[in-house]
Design a protein around this motif. Structure first.
Motif, PDB file in Angstrom:
ATOM      1  N   ARG A  48       0.637  -1.108  -0.009  1.00  0.00           N
ATOM      2  CA  ARG A  48       0.055   0.027  -0.068  1.00  0.00           C
ATOM      3  C   ARG A  48       0.727   1.306  -0.086  1.00  0.00           C
ATOM      4  NH1 ARG A  48      -1.262  -3.805   3.407  1.00  0.00           N
ATOM      5  NH2 ARG A  48      -0.426  -2.764   5.153  1.00  0.00           N
ATOM      6  N   GLY A  49       2.010   1.077  -0.358  1.00  0.00           N
ATOM      7  CA  GLY A  49       3.077   2.267   0.051  1.00  0.00           C
ATOM      8  C   GLY A  49       4.064   2.652  -0.978  1.00  0.00           C
ATOM      9  N   CYS A  50       5.240   2.129  -0.963  1.00  0.00           N
ATOM     10  CA  CYS A  50       6.342   2.621  -1.695  1.00  0.00           C
ATOM     11  C   CYS A  50       6.216   1.773  -3.087  1.00  0.00           C
ATOM     12  CB  CYS A  50       7.673   1.947  -1.085  1.00  0.00           C
ATOM     13  SG  CYS A  50       7.835   2.159   0.700  1.00  0.00           S
ATOM     14  N   ILE A  51       5.858   0.581  -3.112  1.00  0.00           N
ATOM     15  CA  ILE A  51       5.915  -0.016  -4.389  1.00  0.00           C
ATOM     16  C   ILE A  51       4.846   0.234  -5.348  1.00  0.00           C
ATOM     17  CG2 ILE A  51       5.886  -2.599  -5.420  1.00  0.00           C
ATOM     18  CD1 ILE A  51       8.438  -1.667  -3.833  1.00  0.00           C
ATOM     19  N   PRO A  52       3.521   0.301  -4.740  1.00  0.00           N
ATOM     20  CA  PRO A  52       2.325   0.612  -5.868  1.00  0.00           C
ATOM     21  C   PRO A  52       2.376   1.934  -6.369  1.00  0.00           C
ATOM     22  CG  PRO A  52       1.434   0.144  -3.837  1.00  0.00           C
ATOM     23  CD  PRO A  52       2.877  -0.452  -3.783  1.00  0.00           C
ATOM     24  N   SER A  53       2.722   2.987  -5.274  1.00  0.00           N
ATOM     25  CA  SER A  53       2.702   4.363  -5.712  1.00  0.00           C
ATOM     26  C   SER A  53       3.836   4.665  -6.806  1.00  0.00           C
ATOM     27  CB  SER A  53       2.964   5.134  -4.543  1.00  0.00           C
ATOM     28  OG  SER A  53       4.248   4.878  -3.877  1.00  0.00           O
ATOM     29  N   LYS A  54       5.033   3.967  -6.566  1.00  0.00           N
ATOM     30  CA  LYS A  54       6.252   4.285  -7.644  1.00  0.00           C
ATOM     31  C   LYS A  54       5.927   3.652  -8.964  1.00  0.00           C
ATOM     32  CE  LYS A  54       8.058   6.148  -4.500  1.00  0.00           C
ATOM     33  NZ  LYS A  54       6.752   6.092  -3.466  1.00  0.00           N
ATOM     34  N   ALA A  55       4.917   2.653  -8.935  1.00  0.00           N
ATOM     35  CA  ALA A  55       4.464   2.057 -10.227  1.00  0.00           C
ATOM     36  C   ALA A  55       3.612   3.152 -10.918  1.00  0.00           C
ATOM     37  CB  ALA A  55       3.787   0.847 -10.212  1.00  0.00           C
ATOM     38  N   LEU A  56       2.730   3.581 -10.075  1.00  0.00           N
ATOM     39  CA  LEU A  56       1.927   4.736 -10.688  1.00  0.00           C
ATOM     40  C   LEU A  56       2.530   6.003 -11.161  1.00  0.00           C
ATOM     41  CD1 LEU A  56      -1.080   4.656  -7.751  1.00  0.00           C
ATOM     42  CD2 LEU A  56      -1.242   3.579 -10.101  1.00  0.00           C
ATOM     43  N   LEU A  57       3.587   6.130 -10.190  1.00  0.00           N
ATOM     44  CA  LEU A  57       4.548   7.580 -10.586  1.00  0.00           C
ATOM     45  C   LEU A  57       5.090   7.289 -11.713  1.00  0.00           C
ATOM     46  CD1 LEU A  57       5.519   8.440  -7.134  1.00  0.00           C
ATOM     47  CD2 LEU A  57       4.466  10.055  -8.604  1.00  0.00           C
ATOM     48  N   ALA A  58       5.673   6.086 -12.231  1.00  0.00           N
ATOM     49  CA  ALA A  58       6.135   5.825 -13.411  1.00  0.00           C
ATOM     50  C   ALA A  58       5.386   5.815 -14.493  1.00  0.00           C
ATOM     51  CB  ALA A  58       6.794   4.374 -13.220  1.00  0.00           C
ATOM     52  N   ALA A  93       0.431  -1.499 -11.217  1.00  0.00           N
ATOM     53  CA  ALA A  93       0.653  -1.316  -9.727  1.00  0.00           C
ATOM     54  C   ALA A  93       0.622  -2.803  -9.083  1.00  0.00           C
ATOM     55  CB  ALA A  93       0.253  -0.119  -9.257  1.00  0.00           C
ATOM     56  N   THR A  94      -0.929  -3.039  -9.320  1.00  0.00           N
ATOM     57  CA  THR A  94      -1.090  -4.408  -8.828  1.00  0.00           C
ATOM     58  C   THR A  94      -0.046  -5.579  -9.100  1.00  0.00           C
ATOM     59  OG1 THR A  94      -3.441  -3.835  -8.761  1.00  0.00           O
ATOM     60  CG2 THR A  94      -2.976  -5.859  -8.395  1.00  0.00           C
ATOM     61  N   ASP A  95       0.232  -5.734 -10.246  1.00  0.00           N
ATOM     62  CA  ASP A  95       1.152  -6.772 -10.829  1.00  0.00           C
ATOM     63  C   ASP A  95       2.576  -6.732  -9.775  1.00  0.00           C
ATOM     64  OD1 ASP A  95      -0.710  -7.677 -12.356  1.00  0.00           O
ATOM     65  OD2 ASP A  95      -0.180  -6.827 -14.403  1.00  0.00           O
ATOM     66  N   LEU A  96       3.058  -5.427 -10.005  1.00  0.00           N
ATOM     67  CA  LEU A  96       4.204  -5.278  -9.410  1.00  0.00           C
ATOM     68  C   LEU A  96       4.181  -5.672  -7.856  1.00  0.00           C
ATOM     69  CD1 LEU A  96       7.223  -4.145  -9.467  1.00  0.00           C
ATOM     70  CD2 LEU A  96       6.395  -1.899  -8.915  1.00  0.00           C
ATOM     71  N   VAL A  97       3.195  -5.021  -7.296  1.00  0.00           N
ATOM     72  CA  VAL A  97       2.945  -5.538  -5.867  1.00  0.00           C
ATOM     73  C   VAL A  97       2.692  -7.144  -5.684  1.00  0.00           C
ATOM     74  CG1 VAL A  97       1.129  -5.806  -4.100  1.00  0.00           C
ATOM     75  CG2 VAL A  97       1.712  -3.484  -5.175  1.00  0.00           C
ATOM     76  N   ASN A  98       2.071  -7.999  -6.521  1.00  0.00           N
ATOM     77  CA  ASN A  98       2.088  -9.173  -6.418  1.00  0.00           C
ATOM     78  C   ASN A  98       3.303  -9.961  -6.625  1.00  0.00           C
ATOM     79  OD1 ASN A  98      -0.684  -9.263  -6.035  1.00  0.00           O
ATOM     80  ND2 ASN A  98      -1.146  -9.509  -8.322  1.00  0.00           N
ATOM     81  N   LYS A  99       4.360  -9.308  -7.760  1.00  0.00           N
ATOM     82  CA  LYS A  99       5.430  -9.981  -7.995  1.00  0.00           C
ATOM     83  C   LYS A  99       6.523  -9.666  -6.644  1.00  0.00           C
ATOM     84  CE  LYS A  99       9.860  -9.391 -10.677  1.00  0.00           C
ATOM     85  NZ  LYS A  99      10.259 -10.760 -10.189  1.00  0.00           N
ATOM     86  N   ILE A 100       6.715  -8.629  -6.221  1.00  0.00           N
ATOM     87  CA  ILE A 100       7.389  -8.230  -5.077  1.00  0.00           C
ATOM     88  C   ILE A 100       6.976  -9.084  -3.704  1.00  0.00           C
ATOM     89  CG2 ILE A 100       8.396  -6.315  -3.627  1.00  0.00           C
ATOM     90  CD1 ILE A 100       8.701  -4.563  -6.092  1.00  0.00           C
ATOM     91  N   GLN A 101       5.732  -9.124  -3.662  1.00  0.00           N
ATOM     92  CA  GLN A 101       5.212  -9.752  -2.525  1.00  0.00           C
ATOM     93  C   GLN A 101       5.561 -11.201  -2.554  1.00  0.00           C
ATOM     94  OE1 GLN A 101       0.879 -11.411  -1.457  1.00  0.00           O
ATOM     95  NE2 GLN A 101       1.264  -9.310  -0.778  1.00  0.00           N
ATOM     96  N   SER A 102       5.515 -11.890  -3.554  1.00  0.00           N
ATOM     97  CA  SER A 102       6.070 -13.185  -4.252  1.00  0.00           C
ATOM     98  C   SER A 102       7.320 -13.430  -3.812  1.00  0.00           C
ATOM     99  CB  SER A 102       5.638 -13.661  -5.349  1.00  0.00           C
ATOM    100  OG  SER A 102       5.881 -14.833  -5.677  1.00  0.00           O
ATOM    101  N   ASP A 103       8.177 -12.476  -4.432  1.00  0.00           N
ATOM    102  CA  ASP A 103       9.728 -12.629  -4.230  1.00  0.00           C
ATOM    103  C   ASP A 103      10.170 -12.566  -2.814  1.00  0.00           C
ATOM    104  OD1 ASP A 103       9.725 -12.434  -6.995  1.00  0.00           O
ATOM    105  OD2 ASP A 103      10.549 -10.672  -7.306  1.00  0.00           O
TER     106      ASP A 103
END
Length: 478
Positions: A48-58, A93-103
């Motif tokens: 809910r923070g750094c990762i999805p927000s950076k995807a949206l910003l990108a 953003a959601t896909d990135l969250v899922n990937k990093i959460q899985s990693d």
């Protein structure tokens, strides 16, 4: 209880960035480790923070860049109409969250860290109980670390429905793009979302309770950033006012009250409202009372610089806390660093956290980053310490790489002691500022004076030369 009788050497309550970093380091140090998590692996940062927000910003940043016809034409590039899909950007953003959460989860499993699902509570000295779907599990640990993070703060009078009035937890899902969005708070969360929303065509009203926008930044940097990030965009601002009432609906109704006179000065009707008024620790119902520990009035857990939990001025044996729950420095990478420091102290290697050398950044376009003291903070330290400070500044408009990119809106500012040359603070606004700040953070950590830094050779042409030039401009009187 002897050491061999413990279920684990270390039990970590909370699997956010701080808990994850601590677990990885603990295993490296030979500690049998378990991590307890009741919600999403990765905590706020990943979900809910750094990762999805950076995807949206990108993604939104690309839209802004491709729609800037003037900028592109100056480099000989012509493009047609630029379109985007809100759903696809949200999915990115959601896909990135899922990937990093899985990693993150897989990295713990690879290292044989036991992941225990459920709500973790301290159940006495060196004891943890986990309340999960399958009942209560009682475990013992030589050391216990609390890494429970934080949650958005919603001031009194503001009603949140998660749809028309929401926090950053909801905003990162980008379920809608309201035409007119009010953002309460002009810190890094408010700034980043204003960047996303304006790039995707929304109008913004920014509401700040203090007299100046961006109060957490160096005043000179904030002034320049205001021109680039607010004045040049479709953003109106209110300062020195509280949003004393926010009522969800269509429209959202907002009552603004003067911070000094306490009189209502405006009533706004907008399509949506993002509440970006900071964060509060998630430290309730952790069983701290089982070991006689109380949080402060704001809910933070008191710790020393070794990350030991403090009670009545003394460390509580075998109990540690890191990250937002401590309120020391509410940044994901600070939590991770604190976790490593805590583990080092557990195994007998004395180590403390150097907060002056931990950088921070707002990933706006252009970016803002800083490490160490602001100029007002440095002046206060100088007055107390009996020394003088000085500043040196360079501008991106004189940097060859920035000129090649035609991204010349930016500044690098260093603050240092005039007598010793000690670097006290560095502030950067400009393209890739978040990457550039690490060099300055390392210099502060290593206690390098500006007269030594001035002899470092930087690659040419690179943006890093803005710091090189600043170091060279610094004058030391000693």
């Amino acid at each position: 209880m002897s050491e061999t009788q413990f279920d684990y050497d270390l039990v970590i309550i909370g699997a956010g960035v701080g808990g994850h970093g601590a677990a990885l380091h603990a295993v490296k140090c030979g500690l049998k480790t378990a991590i307890v998590e009741a919600a999403d692996m990765g905590g706020t940062c990943v979900n809910r923070g750094c990762i999805p927000s950076k995807a949206l910003l990108a993604a939104s940043g690309k839209v802004r860049e491709m729609r800037d016809q003037k900028h592109l034409s100056e480099m000989g590039i012509n493009v047609g109409a630029v379109d985007f899909s809100r759903e696809a950007i949200a999915a990115h953003a959601t896909d990135l969250v899922n990937k990093i959460q899985s990693d993150l989860t897989n990295s713990l499993k690879r290292l044989n860290v036991d992941i225990i699902r459920g709500w973790g509570k301290i159940d006495g000295v060196q004891k943890v109980c986990v309340i999960g779907e399958d009942g209560v599990k009682n475990i013992t640990a030589k050391e216990i670390m609390i890494c429970t993070g934080s949650k958005p703060f919603v001031p009194p009078g503001i009603q949140v429905d998660g749809k028309t009035v929401f926090t950053s937890d909801d905003a990162v899902r980008l379920e809608t793009l309201p035409q007119w969005v009010a953002i309460i708070g002009s810190g890094y969360i408010g700034l980043e979302f204003s960047d996303v929303y304006t790039a995707l065509g929304c109008e913004i009203t920014m509401i700040e309770a203090l007299d100046d926008l961006m109060p957490g930044f160096d005043p000179e940097i904030a002034k320049l950033a205001k021109r680039a990030l607010i004045d040049s965009r479709d953003i109106e601002t209110y300062t020195g006012v509280f949003a004393t009432k926010v009522i969800p609906g269509s429209p959202v109704k907002i009552e603004l009250t003067d911070a000094k006179t306490k009189e209502v000065v405006e009533n706004l009707e907008v399509d949506a409202c993002l509440v970006a008024t900071g964060r509060v620790p998630a430290t309730k119902n952790l069983g701290l009372d089982a070991v006689g520990v109380e949080t402060d009035r704001r809910g933070f857990i008191e710790v020393n610089d070794k990350m030991q939990v403090i009670k009545d001025g003394q460390p509580v044996p075998h109990l540690w806390a890191v990250g937002d729950a401590t309120g020391k420095m509410m940044l994901a990478h600070a939590a991770s660093g604190q976790g490593v420091v805590a583990v080092e102290n557990m195994i007998g290697n004395a180590m403390t956290v150097d907060y002056a050398a931990i950088p921070a950044a707002a990933f706006t376009h252009p970016e803002i980053s800083y490490v160490g003291m602001s100029e007002p903070q440095a002046k206060e330290a100088a007055e107390k310490g009996g020394f003088e400070i000085a500043t040196a500044k360079t501008y991106f408009k004189g940097n060859s790489k920035a000129l090649a990119e035609k991204e010349t809106d930016g500044i690098a500012k260093i603050i240092y002691r005039k007598d010793t040359g000690e670097l006290l603070g560095v502030h950067i606004m400009g393209i890739h500022a978040s990457d550039l700040i690490q060099e300055a953070a390392n210099a502060i950590a290593e206690k390098k004076p500006v007269q030594e830094l001035a002899f470092n050779v930087h690659a040419h042409p690179t943006l890093s030369e803005v710091l090189d030039e600043a170091y060279k401009r610094a004058k030391v009187t000693a």
